[in-house]
Design an enzyme around this catalytic site. Structure first.
Site, PDB file in Angstrom:
ATOM      1  N   ASP A  16       0.836  -1.217   0.000  1.00  0.00           N
ATOM      2  CA  ASP A  16       0.000   0.000   0.000  1.00  0.00           C
ATOM      3  C   ASP A  16       0.862   1.254   0.000  1.00  0.00           C
ATOM      4  O   ASP A  16       1.986   1.247   0.502  1.00  0.00           O
ATOM      5  CB  ASP A  16      -0.921  -0.025   1.237  1.00  0.00           C
ATOM      6  CG  ASP A  16      -2.106   0.908   1.084  1.00  0.00           C
ATOM      7  OD1 ASP A  16      -2.368   1.376  -0.041  1.00  0.00           O
ATOM      8  OD2 ASP A  16      -2.770   1.180   2.102  1.00  0.00           O
ATOM      9  N   HIS A  33       2.402   3.238  -9.032  1.00  0.00           N
ATOM     10  CA  HIS A  33       2.227   1.799  -9.270  1.00  0.00           C
ATOM     11  C   HIS A  33       3.420   1.238 -10.045  1.00  0.00           C
ATOM     12  O   HIS A  33       3.878   0.127  -9.782  1.00  0.00           O
ATOM     13  CB  HIS A  33       0.928   1.523 -10.033  1.00  0.00           C
ATOM     14  CG  HIS A  33      -0.296   1.944  -9.277  1.00  0.00           C
ATOM     15  ND1 HIS A  33      -0.488   1.620  -7.956  1.00  0.00           N
ATOM     16  CD2 HIS A  33      -1.390   2.668  -9.648  1.00  0.00           C
ATOM     17  CE1 HIS A  33      -1.658   2.127  -7.542  1.00  0.00           C
ATOM     18  NE2 HIS A  33      -2.212   2.766  -8.546  1.00  0.00           N
ATOM     19  N   LEU A 127      11.072 -20.035  -4.492  1.00  0.00           N
ATOM     20  CA  LEU A 127      10.005 -19.268  -3.826  1.00  0.00           C
ATOM     21  C   LEU A 127       8.644 -19.496  -4.497  1.00  0.00           C
ATOM     22  O   LEU A 127       8.541 -19.456  -5.721  1.00  0.00           O
ATOM     23  CB  LEU A 127      10.348 -17.770  -3.890  1.00  0.00           C
ATOM     24  CG  LEU A 127       9.273 -16.819  -3.345  1.00  0.00           C
ATOM     25  CD1 LEU A 127       9.208 -16.889  -1.820  1.00  0.00           C
ATOM     26  CD2 LEU A 127       9.529 -15.381  -3.808  1.00  0.00           C
ATOM     27  N   ARG A 190      -5.288  -1.431   8.753  1.00  0.00           N
ATOM     28  CA  ARG A 190      -6.483  -2.239   8.476  1.00  0.00           C
ATOM     29  C   ARG A 190      -6.141  -3.372   7.519  1.00  0.00           C
ATOM     30  O   ARG A 190      -5.097  -3.372   6.860  1.00  0.00           O
ATOM     31  CB  ARG A 190      -7.633  -1.382   7.936  1.00  0.00           C
ATOM     32  CG  ARG A 190      -7.288  -0.606   6.693  1.00  0.00           C
ATOM     33  CD  ARG A 190      -8.469   0.235   6.198  1.00  0.00           C
ATOM     34  NE  ARG A 190      -8.041   1.133   5.145  1.00  0.00           N
ATOM     35  CZ  ARG A 190      -7.633   2.376   5.332  1.00  0.00           C
ATOM     36  NH1 ARG A 190      -7.645   2.893   6.533  1.00  0.00           N
ATOM     37  NH2 ARG A 190      -7.213   3.118   4.319  1.00  0.00           N
ATOM     38  N   GLU A 203       1.084 -12.967  12.647  1.00  0.00           N
ATOM     39  CA  GLU A 203       1.614 -11.797  13.332  1.00  0.00           C
ATOM     40  C   GLU A 203       1.503 -10.619  12.369  1.00  0.00           C
ATOM     41  O   GLU A 203       1.863 -10.736  11.194  1.00  0.00           O
ATOM     42  CB  GLU A 203       3.084 -12.028  13.721  1.00  0.00           C
ATOM     43  CG  GLU A 203       3.272 -13.096  14.774  1.00  0.00           C
ATOM     44  CD  GLU A 203       2.621 -12.734  16.107  1.00  0.00           C
ATOM     45  OE1 GLU A 203       2.601 -11.535  16.455  1.00  0.00           O
ATOM     46  OE2 GLU A 203       2.139 -13.665  16.784  1.00  0.00           O
TER      47      GLU A 203
HETATM   48  C1  IPE Z   1      -5.588  -2.768  -0.271  1.00  0.00           C
HETATM   49  O1  IPE Z   1      -5.220  -1.443  -0.432  1.00  0.00           O
HETATM   50  C2  IPE Z   1      -5.552  -3.487  -1.581  1.00  0.00           C
HETATM   51  C3  IPE Z   1      -4.233  -3.683  -2.162  1.00  0.00           C
HETATM   52  C4  IPE Z   1      -3.086  -3.365  -1.616  1.00  0.00           C
HETATM   53  C5  IPE Z   1      -4.230  -4.301  -3.456  1.00  0.00           C
HETATM   54  P1  IPE Z   1      -6.283  -0.287  -0.652  1.00  0.00           P
HETATM   55  O2  IPE Z   1      -5.493   0.972  -0.783  1.00  0.00           O
HETATM   56  O3  IPE Z   1      -7.200  -0.635  -1.750  1.00  0.00           O
HETATM   57  O4  IPE Z   1      -7.093  -0.322   0.717  1.00  0.00           O
HETATM   58  P2  IPE Z   1      -7.975   0.801   1.433  1.00  0.00           P
HETATM   59  O5  IPE Z   1      -8.972   1.279   0.425  1.00  0.00           O
HETATM   60  O6  IPE Z   1      -7.048   1.900   1.850  1.00  0.00           O
HETATM   61  O7  IPE Z   1      -8.589   0.106   2.596  1.00  0.00           O
HETATM   62  C1  IPE Z   2      -1.502   0.161  -3.343  1.00  0.00           C
HETATM   63  O1  IPE Z   2      -1.288   1.537  -3.398  1.00  0.00           O
HETATM   64  C2  IPE Z   2      -1.726  -0.460  -4.701  1.00  0.00           C
HETATM   65  C3  IPE Z   2      -3.116  -0.892  -4.951  1.00  0.00           C
HETATM   66  C4  IPE Z   2      -4.088  -0.847  -4.109  1.00  0.00           C
HETATM   67  C5  IPE Z   2      -3.386  -1.430  -6.247  1.00  0.00           C
HETATM   68  P1  IPE Z   2      -2.496   2.552  -3.447  1.00  0.00           P
HETATM   69  O2  IPE Z   2      -2.833   2.846  -4.852  1.00  0.00           O
HETATM   70  O3  IPE Z   2      -3.628   2.081  -2.598  1.00  0.00           O
HETATM   71  O4  IPE Z   2      -1.815   3.825  -2.785  1.00  0.00           O
HETATM   72  P2  IPE Z   2      -2.489   4.854  -1.782  1.00  0.00           P
HETATM   73  O5  IPE Z   2      -3.027   4.063  -0.629  1.00  0.00           O
HETATM   74  O6  IPE Z   2      -3.568   5.555  -2.531  1.00  0.00           O
HETATM   75  O7  IPE Z   2      -1.368   5.751  -1.372  1.00  0.00           O
HETATM   76 MG    MG Z   3      -4.093   2.342  -0.653  1.00  0.00          MG
END
Ligand code: IPE
Ligand code: IPE
Ligand code: MG
Length: 257
Positions: A16, A33, A127, A190, A203
């Site tokens: 994330d 990304h 892996l 979360r 964990e």
């Molecule tokens: C969770 O991240 C999904 C992935 C990492 C693929 P999100 O960025 O979508 O989650 P929320 O919306 O912050 O809960």
């Molecule tokens: C995680 O990064 C990648 C995916 C959920 C696909 P985000 O795109 O959720 O990045 P933030 O949370 O908006 O910074």
């Molecule tokens: Mg996110």
């Protein structure tokens, strides 16, 4: 690496913070990304050194379709791009690629690359790289319940024989050990519908680092913290490092048939 304790066999990561990483630099989210793919490569390459045998990465959730169409399309494209570009390295490191999630609902170009990569790496013994794409924990559980209900209806399963093992065998992760360590990057506290069943005793480690900045040293820090934890599985009086790792693994012996 501290000795005398069991290393995590299966590490699951909620990758994330790509969007915020990009935003901080005045770049479009999609650039985040793209940078996130580099972090995937670094972490995949670091796993063998750290004794990790299974790595599950959350790449796209069943809820991520709610994002702007251009971002969704870019993410779908990146999956194939990553697989194609990294294939020589995956083969060299004997990585076996697999997925969990509802692949049938993905665009054809992503599905084809996924099928190609699975086939190409099927006999690799390094892996086990498991990528969660179009994955949602609640839906996975509902689909498992549906399959079990169908077995009962057709008479091949007695309701009294439904236990945790029988249920887990219907999940997307059938045959994989449960994650020992769940990492989420970017400081979010979360689970976001990831591996709801499987993380019952994982964990949890929250890293403040945005995913594109995540490197081997951050993974090592997570493992060091994991090694300091006392996994009790509801019991008492286990000596640190005693038998809990063995137990968790033996409950879920991998089967790949
Ligand atoms: C969770 O991240 C999904 C992935 C990492 C693929 P999100 O960025 O979508 O989650 P929320 O919306 O912050 O809960
Ligand atoms: C995680 O990064 C990648 C995916 C959920 C696909 P985000 O795109 O959720 O990045 P933030 O949370 O908006 O910074
Ligand atoms: Mg996110």
């Amino acid at each position: 690496m501290k000795r005398g304790k069991r290393l995590p066999v299966h590490v699951a990561i909620i990758m994330d913070g790509n969007g915020r990483w990009a935003q901080k630099r005045g770049l479009p989210r999609i650039a985040g990304h793209r940078a996130g793919m580099e972090a995937v490569r670094r972490v995949v390459e670091a796993c063998p050194d750290l004794g990790i045998k299974y790595l599950t990465l959350f790449a796209f959730s069943t809820e991520n379709w709610r994002r702007p169409p251009a971002e969704v399309t870019a993410l779908m494209g990146f999956i194939g791009e990553y697989l194609e570009r990294e294939m020589p390295s995956l083969m060299k490191n004997r990585v076996r690629f697999s997925t969990i999630g509802f692949i049938d609902e993905m665009p054809g170009y992503a599905r084809e690359k996924i099928a190609w990569a699975k086939e190409k790496t099927a006999s690799n013994d390094g892996l086990f790289l498991n990528v969660a794409v179009n994955y949602g924990g609640r839906r996975e559980i509902v689909e498992a319940a549906k399959r079990i209900a169908k077995k009962v209806k057709s008479g091949v399963l007695d309701p009294d024989d439904i236990d945790e093992t029988a249920f887990a065998a219907e999940l997307e992760t059938a045959g994989l050990p449960d994650p020992d360590l769940l990492i989420r990057t970017s400081g979010e506290m979360r689970v976001s519908n990831f591996l709801l069943w499987q993380i019952a005793y994982s964990e949890v480690y929250i890293s403040p680092v945005f995913w594109p900045d995540f490197r081997k040293e951050h993974l090592e820090a997570a493992i060091q913290e994991y090694l300091r934890r006392d996994r009790r599985f509801g019991a008492v009086d286990l000596e640190p490092g005693e038998t809990e790792g063995e137990e968790s693994e033996s409950q879920t012996v991998p089967r790949y048939t």
